[in-house]
Design an enzyme around this catalytic site. Structure first.
Site, short mmCIF file in Angstrom:
data_model
loop_
_atom_site.label_atom_id
_atom_site.label_comp_id
_atom_site.label_asym_id
_atom_site.label_seq_id
_atom_site.Cartn_x
_atom_site.Cartn_y
_atom_site.Cartn_z
N SER A 22 6.21 -4.61 -9.32
CA SER A 22 5.19 -4.97 -8.33
C SER A 22 5.39 -6.38 -7.79
CB SER A 22 3.80 -4.94 -8.96
OG SER A 22 3.28 -3.66 -8.97
N ASP A 38 -2.70 -1.86 -1.87
CA ASP A 38 -2.83 -2.37 -3.24
C ASP A 38 -4.29 -2.28 -3.69
OD1 ASP A 38 -2.36 -4.11 -5.63
OD2 ASP A 38 -0.44 -4.43 -4.67
N HIS A 93 -4.26 -7.73 -8.85
CA HIS A 93 -2.91 -7.30 -8.48
C HIS A 93 -2.65 -7.44 -6.98
CE1 HIS A 93 0.37 -4.32 -7.92
NE2 HIS A 93 0.67 -4.54 -9.18
#
Lengths: 622, 86
Positions: free
Chosen positions: A417, A30, A94
């Site tokens: 996600s 990520d 994220h």
């Protein structure tokens, strides 16, 4: 996660194999991780598991601990975008969000400035995290993703969580995620991958290989709404995640179409297109736009007190200013009010939550099947919560866009996600109870125990939700699994046109394409059959083998749900298993006439204690 | 994604890892010198994949990529493209 795990029926006090769980290493590919977040405290952890062979690329402001046991950085492009740091530290947010959803610790009183208050937690809070930073503010390059796979597999991770993907379907061995996941499965490592956010159009998912676990995003029953009150005391319930406190006053309303910027006219300023509204005329007012805007578009507006947009939305987004999205009917009423008075005003309140009885349904953004590479393998595989998920956020990253000065420990965001790490965690949970299971067996357990979803609110049916919404507690005891190993996938690839020579390079052995490797014979936990527009009559056989994964013997009976026009038969329709590991083959035949674009049925094997369900889908290929 | 010399990053995927992974760079380099020539700049080789499978990421022209794709042992050659966070 303050609601999502409970919504899935996975409470925090669930039975766990704590010691085994703390020996599991989750590889998260990520944007890196913010290791200072309290979710990643290593209090109570022992040293990294003995199997761990990875490293920690320490850098300024970044160190590993006994929770985050490894971190590596990949950047094939020489230049680094402004603001990015060549360090595992997460400057985006994220990666911190996804990692905490998989394996973050229990954090009570977590909220986004009061919103979504509860206990935020990872699905496997004792598991260790290995970070592979492959994403930057400009890209997640294929070369970097493949390098991360090369390392993670050798480092000794147990499972990989990958909330990343491309937009276009690619052949399996020109697709880095498929290549990496294939070599991972050879080492017993399952790769969980987000289906993508290109929905709701068909053929939009690029997560397609049968050895990948492809995850769609569904809603939970907690929905954020944002109340708007007009000067005439009329109220509207809009959609957004508005973590700003209530606006204290009524503010003048101004319509974007009435304040075009120099060089623009009302036909673009009404939609508040970038730079189209005059910033000096909207300052201190609530701007009304005839469209839904992304946070990035807010930068050109100057400093209005708030923004009201109009669109149909099935999930809430947060913005750098107080904002709400009204449904079109309410937008019309708002404009009628504005034209009825000389001094129209409104105020925007902080969001609240309501219970959404229609949940779960697949979010509009979630990428859809069919599978563009192998038409008769159903994708995505399963659904999990991916809308309005609260999870950890770095204090060094803005919660919306760079101009947003708020720094919070938690953020509420949506995407496949967010769904992917939920499934990674459940797959890990399954592995803690069943450490010897293959990636395919874990995948089967997740798919065959998933709760069916409602096709009446998901037009694309299985192409939206796959087998349905994951059910963690059932998945850990599925009864039977559709297992598969490398050689099964190789046989499947033979039927997909890959040559013996090519497959020998991939396997490194003397594999030979001896059979035709029909797609309908791959031991997949779902059944898909595509027909052409001219092909209306079908008569297709599928073969499968079930493996008993419970202690002792049991007899399972097949029940078929046949949609109108199709005859689905199973032979034999009763399977008796004598012991753990016992395998029994069966054949499923689908016959009939295709009268609709998508026809869904199902096959369920039941012994009275377990229910092993597979969707059956027949569709007209476009 | 192209450099000034018309090259961009391609992935050359060659299947399972070699029995002697440490020799991977010799194989890859030999292949590259055959296609690109002995003047091949070492900094063009971005990654060597050798711990879990075999392959490399390298800056090539389209023509060079096509040539490498025909070499024995190569499963696929494709440009390194951008993926997105979901």
């Amino acid at each position: 996660t303050t609601r999502s795990w409970d919504f899935l029926g996975f409470p925090s006090n669930v039975a766990r194999m704590n010691k085994v769980e703390s020996n599991i290493i989750v590889g998260v590919f990520d944007t890196g991780i913010w290791s200072d977040h309290p979710s990643f405290s290593d209090k109570g952890y022992g040293p990294p598991p003995a199997k761990w062979k990875g490293i920690c690329q320490t850098a300024a402001n970044f160190t590993c601990n006994k929770k985050i046991i490894g971190a590596r950085v990949y950047r094939s492009n020489k230049t680094l975008p402004p603001g990015d740091i060549r360090s595992p530290i997460d400057t985006d947010g994220h990666g911190t969000h996804t990692a905490s959803t998989v394996a973050g610790g229990l954090m009570t009183k977590a909220s986004m400035n009061g919103l979504g208050l509860g206990t935020a937690r990872g699905g496997v809070p004792s598991a260790r995290i290995a970070v592979y930073k492959v994403c930057w503010s400009d890209e997640c390059a294929d070369a970097d993703v493949l390098a991360a796979f090369d390392d993670a597999i050798a480092d000794g991770v147990d499972i990989i969580s990958l909330s990343v993907g491309g937009k276009l379907p690619k052949p399996y061995f020109q697709h880095t995620i498929s290549i990496g996941a294939f070599h991972a499965l050879k080492r017993g490592i399952l790769t969980s991958n987000s289906a993508g956010n290109s929905g709701p159009d068909p053929y939009t998912t690029a997560s397609l290989s049968p050895w990948l676990l492809s995850v769609a995003a569904s809603t939970i029953d907690r929905k954020f709404v944002t109340q708007v009150q007009l000067g005439n005391k009329n109220n509207f319930q809009g959609i957004s995640v508005n973590a700003f406190d209530d606006l204290k006053n009524q503010y003048p309303l101004i319509y974007g179409g009435d304040v075009p910027n120099k060089g623009f006219n009302s036909s673009s300023s009404r939609f508040c297109k970038e730079n189209s509204v005059n910033p000096s005329l909207v300052k201190g007012k609530i701007l009304v736009c005839d469209a839904q805007l992304s946070s990035k578009k807010f930068a050109s507006m100057g400093s209005p007190a708030g923004v009201l947009m109009q669109a149909y939305r099935d999930y809430a987004v947060s913005y750098p200013l107080p904002a709400s999205t009204l449904k079109l009917e309410d937008g019309s009423k708002l404009k009628s009010y504005m034209s009825s008075t000389k001094t129209p005003t409104a105020t925007i309140f902080k969001s609240t939550t309501i219970q959404d009885a229609s949940a779960p349904f697949v979010a509009s953004f979630s990428s859809r099947g069919p599978n563009a590479i192998t038409h008769d393998i159903l994708k995505p595989d399963v659904s999990a919560p991916g809308a309005e998920i609260l999870a950890a956020w770095p204090l060094n990253a803005p919660i919306t866009v760079a101009q947003d000065s708020r720094r919070l420990l938690y953020n509420i965001i949506s995407g496949t996600s967010m769904a992917c790490p939920h499934v990674t965690a459940i797959a890990t949970y399954i592995k803690t109870f069943n450490p010897t299971w293959s990636p395919a067996a874990i995948k089967s357990a997740l798919m065959t125990t998933a709760s069916p979803m409602n096709p009446s609110i998901n037009d694309d049916a299985e192409f939206a939700y796959g087998s349905g919404q994951v059910n963690p507690l059932k998945a850990v005891k599925p009864g039977l699994v559709y297992d598969a190993n490398e050689s099964d996938y190789i046989e499947f690839l033979c039927g997909q046109g890959y040559t013996t020579a090519m497959l020998r390079y991939i396997t490194g052995d003397n594999s030979t394409c001896t059979s035709s490797g029909l797609v309908w014979d791959l031991n997949y936990p779902s059944f898909a059959l595509s027909v052409t527009r001219s092909q209306r009559f079908i008569n297709q056989h599928f073969t499968r083998t079930l493996t008993n994964v419970e202690k002792g013997g049991s007899t399972y009976k097949a029940t078929v749900s046949s949609p109108q026009g199709l005859l689905i038969s199973v032979n034999p329709s009763t399977l008796s298993f004598k012991a753990t590991g016992d395998k029994k083959p069966f054949a499923l035949t689908v016959q009939g006439t295709v009268r609709q674009p998508i026809i869904s049925g199902s096959l369920t094997w039941s012994d009275g204690r377990h229910s092993v369900r597979s969707p059956i889908i027949v569709y007209v290929r476009s | 994604d192209f450099d000034d010399d018309g090259r961009k990053i391609y992935i050359v995927y060659m299947g399972s890892k070699l029995e002697d992974p440490d020799s991977a760079h010799l194989h890859h380099r030999a292949m590259l010198e055959e296609v690109v020539g002995s003047h091949f700049p070492p900094e063009s080789l971005i990654y060597i994949y050798k711990r879990s499978f075999n392959g490399f990421a390298v800056k090539l022209t389209e023509e060079e990529a096509q040539k490498i794709a025909t070499k024995e042992g190569v499963v696929s050659v494709f440009p390194s493209e951008k993926n997105q966070l979901h």
